[in-house]
Design an enzyme around this catalytic site. Structure first.
Site, PDB file in Angstrom:
ATOM      1  N   ASP A   1       0.894  -1.210   0.122  1.00 28.60           N
ATOM      2  CA  ASP A   1      -0.186  -0.013  -0.106  1.00 28.60           C
ATOM      3  C   ASP A   1       0.955   1.259   0.000  1.00 28.60           C
ATOM      4  O   ASP A   1       0.361   2.367  -0.084  1.00 28.60           O
ATOM      5  CB  ASP A   1      -0.967  -0.108   1.059  1.00 28.60           C
ATOM      6  CG  ASP A   1      -0.284  -0.160   2.586  1.00 28.60           C
ATOM      7  OD1 ASP A   1       0.867   0.221   2.546  1.00 28.60           O
ATOM      8  OD2 ASP A   1      -0.876  -0.674   3.425  1.00 28.60           O
TER       9      ASP A   1
ATOM     10  N   HIS B   1       6.219  -8.147  -1.192  1.00 30.71           N
ATOM     11  CA  HIS B   1       5.219  -8.593  -2.136  1.00 30.71           C
ATOM     12  C   HIS B   1       5.112  -7.276  -3.296  1.00 30.71           C
ATOM     13  O   HIS B   1       4.072  -7.351  -3.747  1.00 30.71           O
ATOM     14  CB  HIS B   1       3.957  -8.788  -1.590  1.00 30.71           C
ATOM     15  CG  HIS B   1       3.973 -10.152  -0.339  1.00 30.71           C
ATOM     16  ND1 HIS B   1       3.188 -10.046   0.655  1.00 30.71           N
ATOM     17  CD2 HIS B   1       4.621 -10.933  -0.574  1.00 30.71           C
ATOM     18  CE1 HIS B   1       3.543 -11.310   1.324  1.00 30.71           C
ATOM     19  NE2 HIS B   1       4.406 -11.883   0.469  1.00 30.71           N
TER      20      HIS B   1
ATOM     21  N   CYS C   1       0.790  -3.576 -22.718  1.00 27.87           N
ATOM     22  CA  CYS C   1       2.101  -3.300 -22.869  1.00 27.87           C
ATOM     23  C   CYS C   1       2.312  -2.382 -23.960  1.00 27.87           C
ATOM     24  O   CYS C   1       1.560  -2.952 -25.179  1.00 27.87           O
ATOM     25  CB  CYS C   1       3.121  -4.268 -22.885  1.00 27.87           C
ATOM     26  SG  CYS C   1       4.666  -3.415 -23.329  1.00 27.87           S
TER      27      CYS C   1
ATOM     28  N   ASN D   1       0.743  -7.087  18.419  1.00 28.63           N
ATOM     29  CA  ASN D   1      -0.568  -7.856  17.880  1.00 28.63           C
ATOM     30  C   ASN D   1      -1.627  -7.721  18.742  1.00 28.63           C
ATOM     31  O   ASN D   1      -1.412  -7.352  20.076  1.00 28.63           O
ATOM     32  CB  ASN D   1      -0.048  -9.106  17.484  1.00 28.63           C
ATOM     33  CG  ASN D   1       0.330  -9.472  15.987  1.00 28.63           C
ATOM     34  OD1 ASN D   1       0.015  -8.641  15.131  1.00 28.63           O
ATOM     35  ND2 ASN D   1       1.236 -10.318  15.933  1.00 28.63           N
TER      36      ASN D   1
HETATM   37 ZN    ZN Z   1       5.616  -5.749 -23.065  1.00 24.35          ZN
END
Ligand code: ZN
Length: 261
Positions: free
Chosen positions: A112, A127, A157, A221
């Site tokens: 985020d 990630h 693309c 936590n």
């Molecule tokens: Zn491409």
């Protein structure tokens, strides 16, 4: 394991503060729980993204290759969840620690970008991030535009016309920055585990690795998640457990740390 909540004596709290102040290399590992306070629900919670979009159907690299249009339904929902959200006091507390030389790196499972918005510089996103799209053929990335959140054709693309994928790691893809993470955890003296149960590898292996090298684990936590109990057969590796909402527990600790230094 020492639990720190509103009933904890000041001596124990002071002990944790002193250990953190004297720590040579403090690293934070953050997960979905740190961004809940910014209005981004944990994907795995009731009503979270995985309820509507089962990950094996929408969030694997195979699913993307087979049907990118379908995967983009999930990406649009993810984008709507994240775009416009702001960092909360827990993100800001970590940025403050870094500015005072008391935190070297953040390893995050989140995509985020809220750590960076809060002002943190050394952020390793295992990630990926939601701010770019990638072409898996040309291996190039380009900025994510808010217009992609509207229904419409799947972005392609410009060079090779392959459907673009958000620069987030899908199931079946390798996680990022493992070498850099290993390096910064090698001599980590305190690992702050914040808003994550660290049950999924590689995140799951990081607290164990720090512990093996003689570092301390501070966990933030609602409930202890690292090694639940002696009965489960998993040893408890947390040294100090800060019980409660990370939006309160983490800034409270940082205020104590900076006020006495
Ligand atoms: Zn491409």
């Amino acid at each position: 394991m020492h639990t720190i909540d509103s009933n904890t004596d000041s001596e124990t709290i002071e002990k944790a503060v002193t250990l953190l102040r004297n720590s040579q290399n403090t690293v934070a590992l953050t997960g979905a729980g740190i961004s809940v306070g910014s209005g981004i629900p944990d994907f795995r919670s009731d009503g979270g993204l995985w309820t509507e979009f089962p990950p094996d159907e929408y969030a694997t690299i195979e699913a993307f290759h087979v049907n990118p249009e379908k995967a983009w339904q999930l990406f649009r929902a993810l984008g709507h969840t994240i775009v416009g959200k702001q960092p909360n006091p827990a993100h800001q507390a970590l940025a403050e620690l870094e500015q005072h030389g008391l935190l070297t790196h953040i390893v995050t499972q989140n995509v985020d970008n809220l750590h960076q918005v809060a002002g943190s510089n050394n952020v390793l996103e295992i990630h990926g991030d939601h701010l770019h799209l990638q072409c898996l053929v040309c291996e190039t990335t380009e900025p994510f535009l808010e217009q992609y959140l509207e229904q419409g054709d799947t972005p392609r693309c410009e060079k090779c016309r392959t459907p673009l994928k958000p620069n987030v790691v899908l199931f079946g893809e390798p996680v990022r920055h493992l070498g850099a993470i290993e390096k910064c955890l090698h001599d980590c003296t305190v690992l702050l585990v914040i808003g994550t149960s660290a049950q999924v590898y590689p995140a799951a292996g990081l607290p164990e690795a720090v512990k093996r090298n003689g570092g301390l684990i501070f966990e933030f936590n609602h409930y202890p998640a690292l090694g639940r109990s002696a009965f489960s057969g998993v040893p408890i590796i947390t040294d100090f457990f800060f019980s409660g909402d990370v939006v309160e527990t983490l800034p409270n600790l940082v205020v104590k740390l900076l006020s006495n230094s």
